[in-house]
Design an enzyme around this catalytic site. Structure first.
Site, PDB file in Angstrom:
ATOM      1  CG  ASP A  32      -2.154   0.826   1.040  1.00 18.20           C
ATOM      2  OD1 ASP A  32      -2.018   2.040   0.797  1.00 18.20           O
ATOM      3  OD2 ASP A  32      -3.267   0.276   1.119  1.00 18.20           O
ATOM      4  CE1 TYR A 143     -12.762   3.921  -9.231  1.00 21.98           C
ATOM      5  CE2 TYR A 143     -15.115   3.963  -9.692  1.00 21.98           C
ATOM      6  CZ  TYR A 143     -14.040   3.403  -9.050  1.00 21.98           C
ATOM      7  OH  TYR A 143     -14.227   2.305  -8.235  1.00 21.98           O
TER       8      TYR A 143
END
Ligand code: UD2
Length: 315
Positions: A32, A143
Site C-alpha cells: 500500500d 474512474y
C-alpha cells in the site's frame, strides 16, 4: 496454506481481506502506498503480515511483492468518481497503469491467479435494471473508464499469456474502516459519521438515486471464492458482486436516522457530475459459477458499520 498478495491492503476492503485470510490460517503479504489507505487499518495485524509500503506503479517493488505468491487480490486504486472528474490523469495512472504493472509482475512471477476489484460504474447510466454482465458497458466518469480498462487488461492477460484472472465488479461496497474524512469518501461512511456527530449530511440531487449497497464481508467472500473456483467456471470472466437489491439515498437516510438516532433532516445539494442514477445488480452469474451468496444484507451491514464507527470513536 496458500500465500496471498493484497494490493491496497491498508484500505477498508484490503484490510478486511487480510483479516479474513489470517483467520483462515493463510499467509498474507500486502502493499500500500498509504495514499488513501490508512496504517491504522492494519495496525492490529501488522505483526502477522508482510507489509510493504510501496506503490503499485513501482514495477520492481511489484515484482518482488509477487515473488512466491499464489494469489494476488488487486484492490489498490483511487476509488472515486468525483476525484477522477477533477484529475483524470491521476485516476488513469493509479487505476490503469498501476493495474498493468500488477499484471506484468504477476505474470512474470507465475502466480496462480489474479482477482481484480472492478467497478459497477462500468455499466454507466443504462436504464435497464438489473445490470448483468452481458450488457455492453457504457462508462461515464474517467474512474469508470479506468476500472473498465483494468477489467479488459485482466481478460487480455488471460488470453495472451494464460495468466488466470477474475474480475469482480463491486457494487458500492461499504463497511467498517471505510474512510469518511475525504470529500471523495463513499456516501455511507460520510453519512454515518456525520449523523453520529449530529451533523447534517448533504444529499447530491433529489435523493431518489439508488444503489445496490454491498457490505464488505460479501466482497471478501467473493474474492476468496474466485481464487478457488474451477478455472473453467471463473477464469477470464467478469462477475457482479452485490446483493441484488437497491435502496434510494432518501430511504437510506431514513434507515440511518433510526440506527443513529439522528433527528435532523438532510441538506439537498446539486447533483454530482459523472453520477449514475440507478444501480442494481443481477448476481446470478456469480451465484452459478462462484457459488457466491450475499451473507450480510444491507440493513444488517449498516448496523454493523454504525456500531463499528461508534466503538472506534471515528464518529
Ligand atoms: C461508484 C461505483 C462503486 C464504486 C465507487 C468507488 C456506481 C454505481 N458505483 O460509486 O461501485 O466503484 O464508485 O468507490 O458507479 N452522495 C451524496 N452525498 C455525499 C456523497 C455522495 O448524496 O456526501 C451521492 C452521490 O452523488 C451518489 C451516491 O451518493 O449518487 C453514491 O456516491 P458514492 O461516491 O458513495 O459512490 P458511487 O455511486 O459514485
Amino acid at each position: 496454506m496458500s500465500s496471498y498478495l493484497i494490493t491496497g491492503i491498508a484500505g477498508f476492503i484490503g484490510s478486511a481481506l487480510a483479516r479474513e485470510l489470517l483467520q483462515r490460517g493463510e499467509k498474507v503479504r500486502g502493499i500500500d502506498n498509504l495514499a488513501t489507505g490508512k496504517r491504522e487499518n492494519i495496525a492490529e495485524i501488522l505483526s502477522h503480515i508482510d507489509f510493504r509500503e510501496k506503490d503499485i506503479l513501482d514495477l520492481d517493488a511489484m515484482k518482488q511483492a509477487c515473488s512466491g505468491v499464489d494469489y494476488v487480490l488487486h484492490q489498490a486504486a483511487i476509488p472515486s468518481v468525483p476525484k477522477s472528474v477533477l484529475d483524470p490523469i491521476g485516476s488513469n495512472r493509479a487505476n490503469v497503469d498501476g493495474t498493468v504493472n500488477v499484471l506484468v509482475a504477476a505474470r512474470d512471477a507465475k502466480v496462480k491467479r489474479v482477482i481484480y476489484a472492478a467497478s459497477s460504474s462500468a455499466y454507466g447510466d443504462t436504464p435497464t435494471l438489473p445490470k448483468d454482465e452481458r450488457m455492453t458497458p457504457d462508462p461515464i466518469s474517467p474512474y469508470a473508464v479506468a476500472k473498465l480498462a483494468g477489467e479488459r487488461y485482466m481478460i487480455s492477460f488471460y488470453r495472451c499469456y494464460g495468466l488466470e484472472t477474475v474480475a469482480l465488479r463491486y457494487f458500492n461496497i461499504f463497511g467498517p474502516r471505510q474512510d469518511p474524512s475525504s470529500p471523495y469518501s463513499g456516501v455511507l461512511a460520510k453519512f454515518i459519521t456525520l449523523m453520529l456527530k449530529s451533523q447534517q449530511p448533504t444529499i447530491f440531487g433529489d435523493g431518489e438515486q439508488s444503489r445496490d449497497f454491498t457490505y464488505v464481508d460479501n466482497a471478501v467472500e467473493a474474492n476468496l471464492l474466485a481464487c478457488k473456483a474451477p478455472a473453467a467456471e471463473a477464469v477470464g470472466k467478469v462477475f457482479n458482486v452485490a446483493t441484488g437489491r437497491r435502496v434510494t439515498l432518501n430511504e437510506t437516510f431514513k434507515l440511518l436516522q433510526q440506527i443513529t438516532s439522528y433527528s435532523g433532516v438532510p441538506i439537498y445539494g446539486q447533483e454530482r457530475a459523472g453520477d449514475i442514477k440507478h444501480s442494481l445488480a443481477d448476481i446470478s452469474l456469480a451465484e452459478k459459477h462462484l457459488a457466491y451468496k450475499p451473507k450480510v444484507n444491507f440493513e444488517e451491514g449498516l448496523r454493523q458499520t454504525v456500531d463499528w464507527y461508534q466503538k472506534s470513536g471515528m464518529d
